[in-house]
Write an enzyme that holds these catalytic residues in place. Structure first.
Site, PDB file in Angstrom:
ATOM      1  N   HIS A   1       0.789  -1.238   0.000  1.00  0.00           N
ATOM      2  CA  HIS A   1       0.000   0.000   0.000  1.00  0.00           C
ATOM      3  C   HIS A   1       0.820   1.287   0.000  1.00  0.00           C
ATOM      4  O   HIS A   1       0.272   2.367  -0.212  1.00  0.00           O
ATOM      5  CB  HIS A   1      -0.946   0.030   1.204  1.00  0.00           C
TER       6      HIS A   1
HETATM    7  C1  UD1 Z   1      -1.844   5.855   5.296  1.00  0.00           C
HETATM    8  C2  UD1 Z   1      -0.557   6.386   5.920  1.00  0.00           C
HETATM    9  C3  UD1 Z   1       0.442   5.243   6.017  1.00  0.00           C
HETATM   10  C4  UD1 Z   1      -0.151   4.041   6.730  1.00  0.00           C
HETATM   11  C5  UD1 Z   1      -1.425   3.623   6.003  1.00  0.00           C
HETATM   12  C6  UD1 Z   1      -2.104   2.429   6.626  1.00  0.00           C
HETATM   13  C7  UD1 Z   1      -0.073   8.756   5.457  1.00  0.00           C
HETATM   14  C8  UD1 Z   1       0.780   9.678   4.676  1.00  0.00           C
HETATM   15  N1  UD1 Z   1       0.024   7.439   5.129  1.00  0.00           N
HETATM   16  O1  UD1 Z   1      -1.553   5.491   3.943  1.00  0.00           O
HETATM   17  O2  UD1 Z   1       1.573   5.675   6.732  1.00  0.00           O
HETATM   18  O3  UD1 Z   1       0.773   2.973   6.731  1.00  0.00           O
HETATM   19  O4  UD1 Z   1      -2.324   4.744   6.009  1.00  0.00           O
HETATM   20  O5  UD1 Z   1      -3.115   1.932   5.790  1.00  0.00           O
HETATM   21  O6  UD1 Z   1      -0.795   9.172   6.326  1.00  0.00           O
HETATM   22  N2  UD1 Z   1      -8.770   5.040   0.753  1.00  0.00           N
HETATM   23  C9  UD1 Z   1     -10.045   4.547   0.653  1.00  0.00           C
HETATM   24  N3  UD1 Z   1     -10.713   4.233   1.800  1.00  0.00           N
HETATM   25  C10 UD1 Z   1     -10.162   4.393   3.018  1.00  0.00           C
HETATM   26  C11 UD1 Z   1      -8.860   4.917   3.116  1.00  0.00           C
HETATM   27  C12 UD1 Z   1      -8.173   5.222   1.987  1.00  0.00           C
HETATM   28  O7  UD1 Z   1     -10.580   4.365  -0.430  1.00  0.00           O
HETATM   29  O8  UD1 Z   1     -10.827   4.081   4.025  1.00  0.00           O
HETATM   30  C13 UD1 Z   1      -8.023   5.369  -0.490  1.00  0.00           C
HETATM   31  C14 UD1 Z   1      -8.308   6.758  -0.939  1.00  0.00           C
HETATM   32  O9  UD1 Z   1      -8.439   6.742  -2.319  1.00  0.00           O
HETATM   33  C15 UD1 Z   1      -7.056   7.522  -0.556  1.00  0.00           C
HETATM   34  C16 UD1 Z   1      -5.990   6.474  -0.654  1.00  0.00           C
HETATM   35  O10 UD1 Z   1      -6.636   5.254  -0.278  1.00  0.00           O
HETATM   36  O11 UD1 Z   1      -6.797   8.611  -1.376  1.00  0.00           O
HETATM   37  C17 UD1 Z   1      -4.829   6.731   0.269  1.00  0.00           C
HETATM   38  O12 UD1 Z   1      -5.295   6.878   1.612  1.00  0.00           O
HETATM   39  P1  UD1 Z   1      -4.422   7.689   2.701  1.00  0.00           P
HETATM   40  O13 UD1 Z   1      -5.028   7.555   4.029  1.00  0.00           O
HETATM   41  O14 UD1 Z   1      -4.142   9.044   2.192  1.00  0.00           O
HETATM   42  O15 UD1 Z   1      -3.046   6.952   2.693  1.00  0.00           O
HETATM   43  P2  UD1 Z   1      -2.729   5.411   2.875  1.00  0.00           P
HETATM   44  O16 UD1 Z   1      -2.172   4.938   1.583  1.00  0.00           O
HETATM   45  O17 UD1 Z   1      -3.849   4.612   3.460  1.00  0.00           O
END
Ligand code: UD1
Length: 360
Positions: free
Chosen positions: A205
């Site tokens: 991820h």
């Molecule tokens: C985040 C953390 C990372 C952690 C990870 C655990 C930051 C910079 N990164 O990364 O350190 O290891 O969480 O999972 O804070 N999305 C969904 N549904 C959700 C959550 C996310 O669809 O419930 C999708 C969205 O399109 C979003 C993308 O995932 O834009 C990224 O989500 P984000 O929380 O920004 O970062 P992670 O990759 O999850």
């Protein structure tokens, strides 16, 4: 001892896991208000964890959702500033290295509210990772630095931070010990038609791995070449990118790769305990594999959890196809398995450290 008013801020999946043992220990002595930033919002990424881990319902949900780093962090800061002003906590507790951690730490520090950082002092020394920037900034504005390992204490010392540093152990070990005993490995494996010790568990991820077509493709080809099935629990971010990069077919065509939606915490623990090995770019899961004595291949060039590599339980391969295949085929379980992450009672040590510093 004075009862402290603590505001804990969580928002992403690994923070829910860390908050579970901490909230339980904290509420025995102090008053906690729990804030969910809403960074993770899908049921499988959030609600399931609160239910399974018995985490108290959040008192506030900021529902920030997805966005660019600045937008996501900025929106959280604005809302948290208002909330901290209203609530006037004695201390704000933040976890790990996500944008939620950064927003809460900055908002609190600028209001003069002490910040206590759980999982302080970790470094990958790779500034292209958003998490590394978050860690460095958060540690430098924190007042109490709660370190999981001696290495973390050393990193802080090297950056001139020696005041308010406490070695408490790793709260993820507390959670893994507590919940690991409650999972039914045979049942979970049976439901998925898997045999113990005969499959790899995989997660991908990180921005560095999943936002690049070439890297993601290389990982998929590597998984495809392994002699054992690979159970891949796909994060929503990675799923979106698989579509965007036209890689969904490569995954579907692979006889070896089996894709499942994000797993709950208990499913993860069960599948990890039954696995031949873990293939991951996650930080926390490298350690969880170590807790259960499962070897790991880390799809990154560096790790914050260097002990696992030094002890021979973890191999860093980056996303190079051949290196992943070679490391996965050569997985072994070393004899040595010392308690480098503490004794599984980090949450209690952490609460005592909070009391010593603020409840006097
Ligand atoms: C985040 C953390 C990372 C952690 C990870 C655990 C930051 C910079 N990164 O990364 O350190 O290891 O969480 O999972 O804070 N999305 C969904 N549904 C959700 C959550 C996310 O669809 O419930 C999708 C969205 O399109 C979003 C993308 O995932 O834009 C990224 O989500 P984000 O929380 O920004 O970062 P992670 O990759 O999850």
């Amino acid at each position: 001892m004075k009862r402290l008013k603590v505001i804990s801020v969580v928002g992403a999946r690994p923070q829910f896991i860390k908050a579970a043992p901490v909230s339980r220990a904290l509420r025995e002595h102090h008053d906690e208000l729990l804030v969910h930033s809403g960074q993770h919002y899908d049921r499988a990424m959030s609600d399931v964890f609160f239910e399974q881990l018995g985490i108290p319902r959040p008192d506030f949900n900021l529902a920030v959702g997805s966005g660019s780093h600045a937008r996501q962090t900025g929106e959280m800061m604005t809302m948290l500033e208002e909330l901290f002003c209203e609530q006037q906590p004695d201390v704000v507790l933040v976890y790990g290295d996500t944008n939620t951690t950064l927003a809460a730490a900055l908002a609190a520090a600028k209001l003069g509210i002490p910040v206590a950082h759980v999982e302080a002092g970790l470094r990958s020394f790779n500034r292209s990772m958003p998490e590394e920037i978050n860690r460095v900034v958060v540690d430098h504005v924190s007042d109490l630095l709660l370190c999981p390992t001696t290495g973390a204490v050393e990193h802080l010392r090297a950056e001139g931070i020696t005041e308010g540093v406490e070695l408490v152990g790793d709260v993820m070990l507390d959670a893994a010990r507590y919940f690991g005993e409650r999972v039914d490995v045979d049942r979970t494996l049976g439901e998925l038609g898997l045999k113990a010790g005969e499959y790899f568990l995989a997660t991908v991820h990180r921005a560095g791995t999943s936002d690049s077509r070439d890297q993601l493709r290389s990982v998929i080809y590597a998984f495809d070449r392994l002699e054992r099935p690979v159970l891949w629990a796909v994060h929503p971010r990675t799923l979106k990118n698989l579509d965007e990069f036209g890689l969904r077919e490569a995954v579907a065509d692979s006889a070896n790769i089996r894709v499942v939606p994000p797993l709950s915490y208990l499913e993860t623990l069960a599948l990890l305990r039954g696995a031949l090995g873990l293939l991951t770019d996650s930080g926390g899961m490298q350690k969880e594999a170590y807790f259960f004595g499962i070897p790991c291949v880390t799809l990154r060039d560096e790790t914050e959890w260097t002990e696992t590599v030094e002890l021979g339980w973890n191999v860093l391969t980056g996303t190079n196809q051949d290196r992943i295949v070679e490391a996965a085929r050569g997985m072994r379980t070393p004899h040595e398995h010392p308690d480098v992450y503490g004794d599984g009672r980090a949450a209690e040590a952490l609460v005592r450290a909070l009391g010593r510093r603020y409840a006097i």
